[in-house]
Design a protein around this motif. Structure first.
Motif, short mmCIF file in Angstrom:
data_model
loop_
_atom_site.label_atom_id
_atom_site.label_comp_id
_atom_site.label_asym_id
_atom_site.label_seq_id
_atom_site.Cartn_x
_atom_site.Cartn_y
_atom_site.Cartn_z
N GLY A 70 0.68 -1.18 -0.34
CA GLY A 70 0.22 0.07 -0.09
C GLY A 70 0.67 1.34 0.04
N SER A 71 0.38 2.38 -0.73
CA SER A 71 1.07 3.62 -0.57
C SER A 71 1.22 4.20 0.63
N ALA A 72 2.33 5.01 0.74
CA ALA A 72 2.67 5.70 2.06
C ALA A 72 1.57 7.04 2.17
N ASP A 73 0.90 7.22 0.91
CA ASP A 73 -0.26 8.48 0.99
C ASP A 73 -1.33 7.79 1.86
N GLU A 74 -1.71 6.45 1.58
CA GLU A 74 -2.70 5.89 2.30
C GLU A 74 -2.34 5.31 3.70
N TRP A 75 -1.09 4.72 3.66
CA TRP A 75 -0.39 4.07 4.96
C TRP A 75 0.69 4.87 5.31
N PRO A 76 0.81 5.98 5.93
CA PRO A 76 1.78 6.83 6.25
C PRO A 76 2.89 6.00 7.23
N THR A 77 2.64 5.13 7.89
CA THR A 77 3.32 4.67 8.86
C THR A 77 4.18 3.31 8.28
N ARG A 78 5.39 3.47 7.98
CA ARG A 78 5.93 2.48 7.11
C ARG A 78 6.64 1.15 7.89
N HIS A 79 6.75 0.22 7.46
CA HIS A 79 7.16 -1.04 8.24
C HIS A 79 8.51 -0.44 8.93
N GLY A 80 8.95 -0.96 9.93
CA GLY A 80 10.29 -0.64 10.66
C GLY A 80 10.39 0.65 11.02
N THR A 81 9.40 1.53 11.16
CA THR A 81 9.52 3.12 11.68
C THR A 81 8.52 3.16 12.69
N GLY A 82 7.64 2.19 13.01
CA GLY A 82 6.79 2.65 14.21
C GLY A 82 7.09 2.87 15.36
N VAL A 83 6.56 3.64 16.32
CA VAL A 83 6.74 3.65 17.63
C VAL A 83 5.61 3.65 18.55
N VAL A 84 5.23 2.93 19.59
CA VAL A 84 4.08 3.00 20.25
C VAL A 84 4.54 2.82 21.73
#
Length: 553
Positions: free
Chosen positions: A233-247
């Motif tokens: 899916g595109s970054a426009d639709e899913w802006p959080t990319r794998h390997g970058t998320g923080v929670v």
């Protein structure tokens, strides 16, 4: 019925590889390596460190004669030892059984006996509770994280238990369709818990259903044959990319939502998880701002706490792209308040239960997706939903009619442990009867009306507490509310409300009763209203209506 189509390139059906749950961590360790997987206080575990430690724990279990056919119970709060023990148990071929660390002794003894736990991993400050029932449980040994006192004869310290073992993956032949990965116990909000049997395939499938639908991905195998995902899916639709998320995580891992969404899913996509041992709204918000978290996830009780905290309105939380909620329905008022606070974020509700591993239905998470306030969304990939009469039967009701929610899909449990009659009642031709009352609209979106067991009968009329709870929550000065029934021989049940109001608010009970009752039909009217300091909830965020009913007796 029509179903809203996903963005181009994302199929409704996924290709699920036949791999065990440990494969998720093995692939993530190769892919994300030195990136921090979990952090707690001053300590951190990278993906590589987590995998090696889990392999050592698996090899230690095997060396002690624990493996396929055995159950390892984790009687732990969220801590860095938890994912090590979880993945280590599964890599050894043994079955993981989560135990709420706050269970009273009798309930703990029941669960550990019912699951036939060969080993219990516990936490030092909680080990006394376990010791008090030691003569009533089958466990051969106990492993203690952070011992609070001297170890007993059958106890071993967690780090010492596996420190000297090889950090290579043990060779274990796991049948992913029959060997149990999880023996998870239902929340018990309506009675004694039941053991839900979930093979490895269920856990991998449900993790992939959740991750692929929520992050715009598809499953694939890496060069070693372990499962990972490709974000198509595109970054426009899913802006959080794998390997970058923080929670920041406070969702308990002993709960289905915690095990799948807050453990397996975050490992699969390389998210860094910062653990908080308890929910402190001000601290949570401070860390969310400092760490630039990309999403918030939890039960509605978490969001109620955040919205009531003054810092929530002023903190820089612009990094947040998604807000996810499960375990219980959000009120319309809460959803609208969160949408005002995060106008560019997707507020994603989901619906599931332990019997479907975790998730069955979820709102579209991509930015252009249609999310309907009051709805929990669309079926997960390869999942079917039908609504049948709450009075019984298997025929699907048409769109717009309320009835019992039934689920069919590859994530549905194989059955309840040692309970063939209850299994037969819950599973009919592959359809799980959930006990929840819901309605499907013309587009296939599901809305949950109430628990079947929470539905009240007044003079033969069905009264759904959630409708009244929504009206209460929408009234100025109300923080949260719950409605239960008071039994009465002549009419059945009278709706009774328990309400938490904002501190210092002069809200009057009679005024609130009149305001709500003016908006409903006569048979739905509240008969009593009590202001309370808090509504009792389980660790997973579900309202414990049984406790409220006990207050009326």
């Amino acid at each position: 019925m029509p179903i809203t189509a996903p963005p181009p390139g994302l199929p409704r059906s996924l290709d699920y590889p036949d791999v065990p749950v440990g494969s998720i961590l093995a692939a993530a360790a190769r892919r994300y390596g030195a990136r921090t997987a979990f952090a707690h206080g001053e300590r951190e575990l990278s993906f590589t460190e987590l995998y090696r430690a889990a392999c050592r724990f698996a090899n230690a279990l095997i060396a002690h004669g624990i493996g396929q056919g055995d159950t390892v119970a984790l009687h732990l709060p969220n801590c860095l030892a938890y994912p090590v023990a979880y993945y280590g148990t599964l890599l050894s071929g043994a079955t993981f059984s989560p135990a709420n660390p706050l269970l009273p002794p009798d309930d703990l003894a029941f669960q550990l006996t019912d699951c036939e736990a060969a080993v219990v991993v516990t936490y030092g400050p909680l080990s006394g509770t376990l010791a008090a029932v030691a003569d009533r449980i089958p466990a051969r040994s106990v492993i203690v994280v952070s011992p609070a006192e001297a170890l007993r004869d059958n106890e071993a310290e967690f780090e010492a238990f596996h420190a000297e073992l090889p950090s290579t993956r043990p060779e274990v032949d796991i049948d992913v369709r029959t060997d149990l990965a999880h023996l998870a116990y239902t929340g018990g909000t309506t009675g004694r818990s039941k053991g839900v049997q979930l093979p490895h395939r269920n856990v991998v499938v449900n993790t992939l259903q959740y991750v692929c639908s929520q992050t715009g991905a598809r499953p694939l195998l890496d060069e070693h044959g372990d499962v990972t995902v490709e974000q198509v899916g595109s970054a426009d639709e899913w802006p959080t990319r794998h390997g970058t998320g923080v929670v920041v995580n406070v969702t308990p891992w002993f709960h289905a939502m915690g095990t799948i969404a807050a453990l397996n899913a975050v490992v699969l996509v390389g998210t860094t998880v910062v653990l908080h041992e308890r929910f402190d709204p001000a601290r949570y918000i401070a860390d969310a701002e400092r760490l630039r978290v990309t999403s918030i996830g939890g039960a509605p009780a978490l969001y109620a706490g955040l919205l009531a905290c003054p810092e929530f309105a002023t903190a820089d939380l612009s990094s947040i792209r998604t807000l996810g909620s499960g375990a219980a329905p959000m009120s319309h008022e809460m959803i609208n308040a969160l949408q005002d606070r995060f106008p560019g974020a997707a507020i994603v509700e989901g619906y599931g239960l332990t019997e479907v591993t975790m998730v069955a239905v979820t709102s579209p998470a991509y930015r252009s997706g249609t999310r309907k306030v009051g709805s929990v969304g669309l079926p997960a990939p390869d999942t079917e939903i039908k609504i049948v009469s709450a009075e019984g039967g298997e025929d699907a009701l048409p769109a717009g009619e309320q009835g019992e929610v039934c689920v069919r899909g590859p994530q549905v449990m194989t059955g309840y442990r040692h309970r063939p009659a209850e299994t037969a009642a819950a599973l009919v031709d592959g359809w799980l009867h959930t006990g929840d009352i819901g309605v499907l609209d013309e587009d296939g979106y599901l809305s949950i009306v109430d628990r079947k067991k929470d539905m009240l009968l007044y003079k033969g009329y069905n009264v759904f507490p959630r409708e009244l709870e929504e009206l209460l929550a929408a009234h100025p000065g109300v923080v949260t509310a719950a409605v239960v029934g008071r039994p009465r021989d002549d009419v059945g049940e009278l709706p009774v409300a328990f309400v938490v109001k904002e501190p210092g608010d002069g809200l009057d009970a009679d005024t609130l009763l009149d305001a709500v009752n003016a908006q409903v039909l006569p048979y739905k009217r509240l008969r009593e209203l009590y202001f309370v300091d808090e509504i009792p909830v389980s660790a997973a965020g579900k309202v414990l209506k049984r406790e409220l009913r006990e207050q009326l007796s």
